[in-house]
Design a protein around this motif. Sequence first.
Motif, PDB file in Angstrom:
ATOM      1  N   TYR A  69       0.821  -1.211   0.000  1.00 33.03           N
ATOM      2  CA  TYR A  69       0.000   0.000   0.000  1.00 33.03           C
ATOM      3  C   TYR A  69       0.857   1.264   0.000  1.00 33.03           C
ATOM      4  O   TYR A  69       0.361   2.340  -0.327  1.00 33.03           O
ATOM      5  CB  TYR A  69      -0.928   0.009   1.204  1.00 33.03           C
ATOM      6  N   HIS A  70       2.114   1.124   0.351  1.00 35.44           N
ATOM      7  CA  HIS A  70       3.019   2.272   0.271  1.00 35.44           C
ATOM      8  C   HIS A  70       3.254   2.668  -1.181  1.00 35.44           C
ATOM      9  O   HIS A  70       3.491   3.839  -1.485  1.00 35.44           O
ATOM     10  CB  HIS A  70       4.355   1.924   0.941  1.00 35.44           C
ATOM     11  N   HIS A  71       3.155   1.676  -2.091  1.00 37.99           N
ATOM     12  CA  HIS A  71       3.408   1.925  -3.511  1.00 37.99           C
ATOM     13  C   HIS A  71       2.127   2.164  -4.302  1.00 37.99           C
ATOM     14  O   HIS A  71       2.115   2.948  -5.255  1.00 37.99           O
ATOM     15  CB  HIS A  71       4.159   0.742  -4.124  1.00 37.99           C
ATOM     16  N   VAL A  72       1.047   1.443  -3.964  1.00 36.29           N
ATOM     17  CA  VAL A  72      -0.198   1.531  -4.735  1.00 36.29           C
ATOM     18  C   VAL A  72      -1.387   1.547  -3.786  1.00 36.29           C
ATOM     19  O   VAL A  72      -1.278   1.164  -2.623  1.00 36.29           O
ATOM     20  CB  VAL A  72      -0.341   0.336  -5.710  1.00 36.29           C
ATOM     21  N   SER A  73      -2.532   1.956  -4.319  1.00 38.91           N
ATOM     22  CA  SER A  73      -3.738   2.023  -3.498  1.00 38.91           C
ATOM     23  C   SER A  73      -4.388   0.662  -3.306  1.00 38.91           C
ATOM     24  O   SER A  73      -5.182   0.466  -2.391  1.00 38.91           O
ATOM     25  CB  SER A  73      -4.742   2.981  -4.137  1.00 38.91           C
ATOM     26  N   GLY A  74      -4.063  -0.279  -4.163  1.00 38.79           N
ATOM     27  CA  GLY A  74      -4.649  -1.614  -4.064  1.00 38.79           C
ATOM     28  C   GLY A  74      -4.376  -2.418  -5.315  1.00 38.79           C
ATOM     29  O   GLY A  74      -3.656  -1.970  -6.223  1.00 38.79           O
ATOM     30  N   LYS A  75      -4.980  -3.592  -5.398  1.00 41.62           N
ATOM     31  CA  LYS A  75      -4.664  -4.478  -6.521  1.00 41.62           C
ATOM     32  C   LYS A  75      -5.230  -3.948  -7.838  1.00 41.62           C
ATOM     33  O   LYS A  75      -4.682  -4.229  -8.903  1.00 41.62           O
ATOM     34  CB  LYS A  75      -5.151  -5.898  -6.244  1.00 41.62           C
ATOM     35  N   GLU A  76      -6.306  -3.149  -7.794  1.00 39.06           N
ATOM     36  CA  GLU A  76      -6.845  -2.633  -9.047  1.00 39.06           C
ATOM     37  C   GLU A  76      -5.898  -1.616  -9.674  1.00 39.06           C
ATOM     38  O   GLU A  76      -5.804  -1.515 -10.895  1.00 39.06           O
ATOM     39  CB  GLU A  76      -8.226  -2.025  -8.861  1.00 39.06           C
ATOM     40  N   GLU A  77      -5.178  -0.871  -8.855  1.00 36.60           N
ATOM     41  CA  GLU A  77      -4.185   0.041  -9.419  1.00 36.60           C
ATOM     42  C   GLU A  77      -3.070  -0.746 -10.094  1.00 36.60           C
ATOM     43  O   GLU A  77      -2.563  -0.347 -11.150  1.00 36.60           O
ATOM     44  CB  GLU A  77      -3.605   0.952  -8.349  1.00 36.60           C
ATOM     45  N   LEU A  78      -2.691  -1.874  -9.506  1.00 30.79           N
ATOM     46  CA  LEU A  78      -1.682  -2.730 -10.137  1.00 30.79           C
ATOM     47  C   LEU A  78      -2.194  -3.253 -11.473  1.00 30.79           C
ATOM     48  O   LEU A  78      -1.456  -3.314 -12.459  1.00 30.79           O
ATOM     49  CB  LEU A  78      -1.321  -3.886  -9.207  1.00 30.79           C
ATOM     50  N   LEU A  79      -3.466  -3.642 -11.507  1.00 26.97           N
ATOM     51  CA  LEU A  79      -4.059  -4.108 -12.760  1.00 26.97           C
ATOM     52  C   LEU A  79      -4.045  -3.004 -13.803  1.00 26.97           C
ATOM     53  O   LEU A  79      -3.708  -3.235 -14.966  1.00 26.97           O
ATOM     54  CB  LEU A  79      -5.492  -4.585 -12.521  1.00 26.97           C
ATOM     55  N   ARG A  80      -4.411  -1.802 -13.391  1.00 26.81           N
ATOM     56  CA  ARG A  80      -4.447  -0.663 -14.320  1.00 26.81           C
ATOM     57  C   ARG A  80      -3.053  -0.394 -14.893  1.00 26.81           C
ATOM     58  O   ARG A  80      -2.899  -0.177 -16.102  1.00 26.81           O
ATOM     59  CB  ARG A  80      -4.951   0.581 -13.578  1.00 26.81           C
ATOM     60  N   ARG A  81      -2.049  -0.419 -14.039  1.00 23.20           N
ATOM     61  CA  ARG A  81      -0.687  -0.185 -14.522  1.00 23.20           C
ATOM     62  C   ARG A  81      -0.256  -1.279 -15.485  1.00 23.20           C
ATOM     63  O   ARG A  81       0.413  -1.017 -16.490  1.00 23.20           O
ATOM     64  CB  ARG A  81       0.274  -0.121 -13.338  1.00 23.20           C
ATOM     65  N   ALA A  82      -0.644  -2.504 -15.196  1.00 20.98           N
ATOM     66  CA  ALA A  82      -0.218  -3.638 -16.029  1.00 20.98           C
ATOM     67  C   ALA A  82      -0.856  -3.594 -17.407  1.00 20.98           C
ATOM     68  O   ALA A  82      -0.167  -3.699 -18.434  1.00 20.98           O
ATOM     69  CB  ALA A  82      -0.557  -4.949 -15.322  1.00 20.98           C
ATOM     70  N   VAL A  83      -2.176  -3.435 -17.459  1.00 19.63           N
ATOM     71  CA  VAL A  83      -2.830  -3.433 -18.771  1.00 19.63           C
ATOM     72  C   VAL A  83      -2.490  -2.155 -19.545  1.00 19.63           C
ATOM     73  O   VAL A  83      -2.461  -2.170 -20.786  1.00 19.63           O
ATOM     74  CB  VAL A  83      -4.357  -3.616 -18.629  1.00 19.63           C
TER      75      VAL A  83
END
Length: 217
Positions: A69-83
Amino acid sequence: MSATDRPFADRAAVERGTTAERTPTAKRDTYTPETLLAVAVRVFNERGYDGTSMEHLSKAAGISKSSIYHHVSGKEELLRRAVSRALDGLFAALEEPQAQHGRAIERVEHVTRRTVEVLMAELPYVTLLLRVRGNTQTERWALERRREFDQRVSDLLKAAAADGDLRADMDIRLATRLLFGMINSLVEWYRPHPDGVDREQLADTVVRLAFDGLRTG
């Protein structure tokens, strides 16, 4: 009794505990958003996005959930960055000079080749993009962007047909689906390997298979 007054064995245990406490901190310090994203994409592809929890990501990365959470707001932000990484590569191909100028048939062949190259270069990210189902806002956004990309390629095919460079008995919409079906199937079997399929050779083969059958001559 202070730590220095304890028996040697007890002091050693304290020191080991102190070292164990410092290790995760050191690991957090060396973790970057990029390496975290790579881990997240691997887990998403293995478990599916819906089947992945923050606990799964924490264990796979070897860091605490609070560190994520220090890097991202949650797993959906990780998904957004990936796609976004996959989509950025695909749309960049449409903006290259070879995709912007010349006969439509040459432009669409270039885009097809570059699409294959992006897939191979960003394999985990494109794989994830192709597996989104539209269950979240990010997934729906990604699907819309994919449709936009497909439509732009379809428009190039239509222009090539209008130029007389594609067979008149071909349904453009069907041809578009078959073209991307062939390209997207690469995620199921292509794996980068020093002794594996050469990237340039694979891209050229896809273009030949597709357009030798589509061209008028």
